[in-house]
Design an enzyme around this catalytic site. Sequence first.
Site, PDB file in Angstrom:
ATOM      1  N   LYS A  26       0.841  -1.201   0.000  1.00  0.00           N
ATOM      2  CA  LYS A  26       0.000   0.000   0.000  1.00  0.00           C
ATOM      3  C   LYS A  26       0.879   1.256   0.000  1.00  0.00           C
ATOM      4  CE  LYS A  26      -1.788   1.593   4.032  1.00  0.00           C
ATOM      5  NZ  LYS A  26      -1.585   3.009   4.333  1.00  0.00           N
ATOM      6  N   CYS A 103      -5.759   7.813   9.026  1.00  0.00           N
ATOM      7  CA  CYS A 103      -6.174   7.120  10.234  1.00  0.00           C
ATOM      8  C   CYS A 103      -5.911   7.987  11.446  1.00  0.00           C
ATOM      9  CB  CYS A 103      -5.381   5.824  10.363  1.00  0.00           C
ATOM     10  SG  CYS A 103      -5.869   4.600   9.167  1.00  0.00           S
ATOM     11  N   ARG A 108      -1.112  14.577  13.545  1.00  0.00           N
ATOM     12  CA  ARG A 108      -0.220  14.280  12.410  1.00  0.00           C
ATOM     13  C   ARG A 108      -0.010  15.571  11.645  1.00  0.00           C
ATOM     14  NH1 ARG A 108      -2.023   8.819   9.506  1.00  0.00           N
ATOM     15  NH2 ARG A 108       0.134   8.636   8.836  1.00  0.00           N
ATOM     16  N   ASP A 301       3.608   0.099  12.251  1.00  0.00           N
ATOM     17  CA  ASP A 301       2.442  -0.521  11.616  1.00  0.00           C
ATOM     18  C   ASP A 301       2.280  -1.996  12.012  1.00  0.00           C
ATOM     19  OD1 ASP A 301       1.785   1.846  10.435  1.00  0.00           O
ATOM     20  OD2 ASP A 301       2.704   1.381   8.503  1.00  0.00           O
TER      21      ASP A 301
HETATM   22  N1  EPU Z   1       5.257  14.424  11.542  1.00  0.00           N
HETATM   23  C1  EPU Z   1       5.238  15.751  11.912  1.00  0.00           C
HETATM   24  N2  EPU Z   1       5.244  16.704  10.940  1.00  0.00           N
HETATM   25  C2  EPU Z   1       5.272  16.385   9.635  1.00  0.00           C
HETATM   26  C3  EPU Z   1       5.293  15.036   9.246  1.00  0.00           C
HETATM   27  C4  EPU Z   1       5.291  14.074  10.239  1.00  0.00           C
HETATM   28  O1  EPU Z   1       5.221  16.069  13.100  1.00  0.00           O
HETATM   29  O2  EPU Z   1       5.252  17.320   8.808  1.00  0.00           O
HETATM   30  C5  EPU Z   1       5.297  13.392  12.595  1.00  0.00           C
HETATM   31  C6  EPU Z   1       4.131  12.431  12.565  1.00  0.00           C
HETATM   32  O3  EPU Z   1       2.998  12.981  13.197  1.00  0.00           O
HETATM   33  C7  EPU Z   1       4.699  11.237  13.300  1.00  0.00           C
HETATM   34  C8  EPU Z   1       6.172  11.250  12.869  1.00  0.00           C
HETATM   35  O4  EPU Z   1       6.400  12.549  12.349  1.00  0.00           O
HETATM   36  O5  EPU Z   1       4.617  11.409  14.673  1.00  0.00           O
HETATM   37  C9  EPU Z   1       6.573  10.260  11.818  1.00  0.00           C
HETATM   38  O6  EPU Z   1       5.553  10.105  10.874  1.00  0.00           O
HETATM   39  P1  EPU Z   1       5.819   9.933   9.318  1.00  0.00           P
HETATM   40  O7  EPU Z   1       5.722  11.262   8.680  1.00  0.00           O
HETATM   41  O8  EPU Z   1       7.034   9.115   9.101  1.00  0.00           O
HETATM   42  O9  EPU Z   1       4.535   9.086   8.979  1.00  0.00           O
HETATM   43  P2  EPU Z   1       3.777   9.206   7.627  1.00  0.00           P
HETATM   44  O10 EPU Z   1       4.765   9.438   6.575  1.00  0.00           O
HETATM   45  O11 EPU Z   1       2.615  10.114   7.777  1.00  0.00           O
HETATM   46  C10 EPU Z   1       3.980   6.702   6.899  1.00  0.00           C
HETATM   47  C11 EPU Z   1       2.999   5.625   6.593  1.00  0.00           C
HETATM   48  C12 EPU Z   1       2.345   5.165   7.880  1.00  0.00           C
HETATM   49  C13 EPU Z   1       3.428   4.673   8.828  1.00  0.00           C
HETATM   50  C14 EPU Z   1       4.442   5.791   9.067  1.00  0.00           C
HETATM   51  C15 EPU Z   1       5.615   5.380   9.930  1.00  0.00           C
HETATM   52  C16 EPU Z   1       2.262   6.201   4.382  1.00  0.00           C
HETATM   53  C17 EPU Z   1       1.161   6.677   3.511  1.00  0.00           C
HETATM   54  N3  EPU Z   1       1.997   6.114   5.679  1.00  0.00           N
HETATM   55  O12 EPU Z   1       3.195   7.755   7.481  1.00  0.00           O
HETATM   56  O13 EPU Z   1       1.494   4.101   7.536  1.00  0.00           O
HETATM   57  O14 EPU Z   1       2.850   4.302  10.056  1.00  0.00           O
HETATM   58  O15 EPU Z   1       4.974   6.232   7.799  1.00  0.00           O
HETATM   59  O16 EPU Z   1       6.290   4.327   9.352  1.00  0.00           O
HETATM   60  O17 EPU Z   1       3.340   5.862   3.914  1.00  0.00           O
HETATM   61  C18 EPU Z   1      -0.444   2.788   7.615  1.00  0.00           C
HETATM   62  O18 EPU Z   1      -0.107   2.345   6.518  1.00  0.00           O
HETATM   63  O19 EPU Z   1      -1.366   2.296   8.291  1.00  0.00           O
HETATM   64  C19 EPU Z   1       0.270   3.942   8.145  1.00  0.00           C
HETATM   65  C20 EPU Z   1      -0.229   4.711   9.110  1.00  0.00           C
END
Ligand code: EPU
Length: 415
Positions: A26, A103, A108, A301
């Site tokens: 995904k 989710c 976030r 995850d």
């Molecule tokens: N964060 C910030 N500011 C930002 C971006 C992120 O504070 O501008 C914080 C987030 O709130 C979090 C941390 O940084 O506390 C790390 O989050 P990250 O940005 O790495 O997560 P993401 O990119 O939003 C992806 C996956 C998630 C997975 C996370 C961690 C996708 C679409 N989603 O999310 O997947 O949990 O990386 O590995 O790639 C899922 O598939 O169920 C899912 C939630």
Amino acid sequence: MSERFVIEGQGGTKKLRGTLAVKGAKNAALKALPASVLFADGMPLENVPDIEDVRRMRELLAGLSAGPALHKEVAERLRASIVLTGPVLSRWGQVSFPFPGGCVLGERPIDLFLQGFKALGAEVEEKESFFHFRAAGGKLKGARIFFPFVSVTATETLMLAAVLAQGETVLQNAALEPEIPILAAYLNACGAHIEGAGTPTITIQGTNGALLRANGRVFTVPPDRIEAGSFVILAALAGEEVEITGCEPAHLSALLALMRRADVDFKIGKDSITVFGGHKPNSAHKLISARTHEYPGFPTDLQAPYAVFMTQASGEGTLLETIFDSRFQYVDALVRMGADITVMNPQKILVRGPRGLTGKELEGPDLRAGLAYIIAASIAEGSSKINNAYIIDRGYERIEERLQKLGLNIKREKI
Ligand code: EPU
């Protein structure tokens, strides 16, 4: 009308048997689709999972033909929609988007994206609940961007934004997830200049507006390591012998190391993992503490499925969530089923095992917790209902049909 899953638990028996093929990832497909914006001749994709989130991303892409603005209602339901902003801004010099949804995993924010786009020379205006970004002179300009903490989608979005920019971009403290170098290698084959993807420093020489060309090269979405890892846990707890095929064991090192320490019997093949769950009762597994970590550490995850594993193992230990500030919402339901879990603080739980589980009516707070409920329900005594099948369909393709083939008594019902 909504749908739910009804599962008849196996209790202490471990009967699942057969082969379970892993679908495309995904979280790789959701980045490859936005990357297609960078191409002059389209980006052919294969192994794309047929799931809700992918359908939504396709809707957003289709909507772009009407101009560089993301469809509000769709983007508000899909966190990954933000990844589209990078390539759109890079190609058309402007983009408008609402605060992205996804989710419920606590706060976030999107500060890293906003700061990154500004560093690349975009001006931002916020009005009527939309962010409007415009690149000065219509083109993004390369910059050095240091991420104060590691973010998967911020790394991917800014890497994609830099591909068509003018000059060099350096991303420091970048995420290491395997989906990133896999996508970068394909983009490079099609005319991008990305170095260091898969390491903390990624350097991109912009093409100065020259679009990429696939020339028939197909991007194969890599196997979903989270799905594969969840299947390993399911097989260990409910399986007699299950072969998980079409996966990349090297992407699952953190989980497999935990499984080994817990005394789960399994065998690693080239692109498969065979789990011999029937060799021992679940109480013979050791309860090993874990903490989530950015890749290659233990993935957040897999945190919820692993918590279910812990409830069945012998001993006591903690599970620490370090990526998200609120990802234990599923715990109450496991406790209702009979698990012995104490929430120590919003990011840490203490689990004592083994405890028998009983079937209950459940509602998954997010898709990963939803799969954890399927695992819990399959080992419980009696029947369980998971009321919001939709949340599981967001990330797992026709999960009930695939698990039925292993012998799990699971069906989908309209409610
Ligand atoms: N964060 C910030 N500011 C930002 C971006 C992120 O504070 O501008 C914080 C987030 O709130 C979090 C941390 O940084 O506390 C790390 O989050 P990250 O940005 O790495 O997560 P993401 O990119 O939003 C992806 C996956 C998630 C997975 C996370 C961690 C996708 C679409 N989603 O999310 O997947 O949990 O990386 O590995 O790639 C899922 O598939 O169920 C899912 C939630």
